[in-house]
Design a protein around this motif. Structure first.
Motif, PDB file in Angstrom:
ATOM      1  N   ASP A  55     -19.012   5.249 -40.786  1.00 48.35           N
ATOM      2  CA  ASP A  55     -19.431   6.463 -41.493  1.00 48.35           C
ATOM      3  C   ASP A  55     -19.478   6.139 -42.987  1.00 48.35           C
ATOM      4  N   ASP A  56     -19.637   7.158 -43.824  1.00 47.92           N
ATOM      5  CA  ASP A  56     -19.769   6.882 -45.267  1.00 47.92           C
ATOM      6  C   ASP A  56     -18.478   7.087 -46.052  1.00 47.92           C
ATOM      7  N   ASP A  60     -19.006   1.119 -50.027  1.00 51.40           N
ATOM      8  CA  ASP A  60     -20.038   0.416 -49.270  1.00 51.40           C
ATOM      9  C   ASP A  60     -19.532  -0.954 -48.828  1.00 51.40           C
ATOM     10  N   ASN A  63     -16.917  -0.701 -46.029  1.00 47.96           N
ATOM     11  CA  ASN A  63     -17.548  -0.306 -44.767  1.00 47.96           C
ATOM     12  C   ASN A  63     -18.347  -1.444 -44.152  1.00 47.96           C
ATOM     13  N   GLU A  95     -22.455   1.513 -43.469  1.00 48.23           N
ATOM     14  CA  GLU A  95     -22.864   2.920 -43.345  1.00 48.23           C
ATOM     15  C   GLU A  95     -24.377   3.109 -43.472  1.00 48.23           C
ATOM     16  N   THR A  96     -25.151   2.015 -43.397  1.00 43.27           N
ATOM     17  CA  THR A  96     -26.581   2.073 -43.703  1.00 43.27           C
ATOM     18  C   THR A  96     -27.460   2.637 -42.592  1.00 43.27           C
ATOM     19  N   ASN A 102     -23.102  12.637 -41.960  1.00 41.84           N
ATOM     20  CA  ASN A 102     -21.752  12.275 -42.375  1.00 41.84           C
ATOM     21  C   ASN A 102     -21.041  13.470 -43.015  1.00 41.84           C
ATOM     22  N   ARG A 108     -19.449  12.045 -38.402  1.00 42.95           N
ATOM     23  CA  ARG A 108     -18.828  10.792 -38.852  1.00 42.95           C
ATOM     24  C   ARG A 108     -18.290   9.992 -37.667  1.00 42.95           C
TER      25      ARG A 108
END
Length: 119
Positions: A55-56, A60, A63, A95-96, A102, A108
């Motif tokens: 998820d976000d 970045d 994740n 998360e891309t 989200n 999520r």
């Protein structure tokens, strides 16, 4: 040849796969489904792509690393069960590539996943 039964085994594994929060540790409840994937890959000599997603929540970079580590954890488990490591590719996308929003807990949760693709 990939059958509907093969696809069902993968779909169940994706649905059942769970990790410790914020970690790449596979929870024991995931093992029966992963064992079926391992048997499938070994018996039919399939190649498998594992795509980790998050998820976000978090940075970045964190994740991306977590998603890669989770995909690698699944690969390691399957190899331990007899799968050929050269036939399994593990990639992290962070998360891309969300499949849900989200903005909710449910969304999520769905975005935190490892997808399996036979080829």
């Amino acid at each position: 040849i990939i059958t509907e039964d093969d696809k069902r085994v993968l779909a169940e594994a994706i649905k059942d796969l769970q990790f410790a929060t914020g970690k790449a540790t596979i929870l024991n409840t995931s093992y029966p489904s992963l064992d079926r994937v391992a048997s499938l890959v070994v018996e039919k000599n399939f190649s498998l792509k594992l795509a980790g997603h998050t998820d976000d929540v978090g940075s970045d970079a964190a994740n991306l690393k977590l998603s890669k580590n989770r995909a690698e954890a699944v690969k390691a488990y399957l190899v331990k069960k007899g799968a050929n490591p050269s036939r399994i590719e593990a990639t992290g996308y962070g998360e891309t590539q969300p499949i849900e929003t989200n903005k909710t807990n449910e969304g999520r949760q769905k975005n935190r996943r490892v997808e399996f693709s036979l080829f």
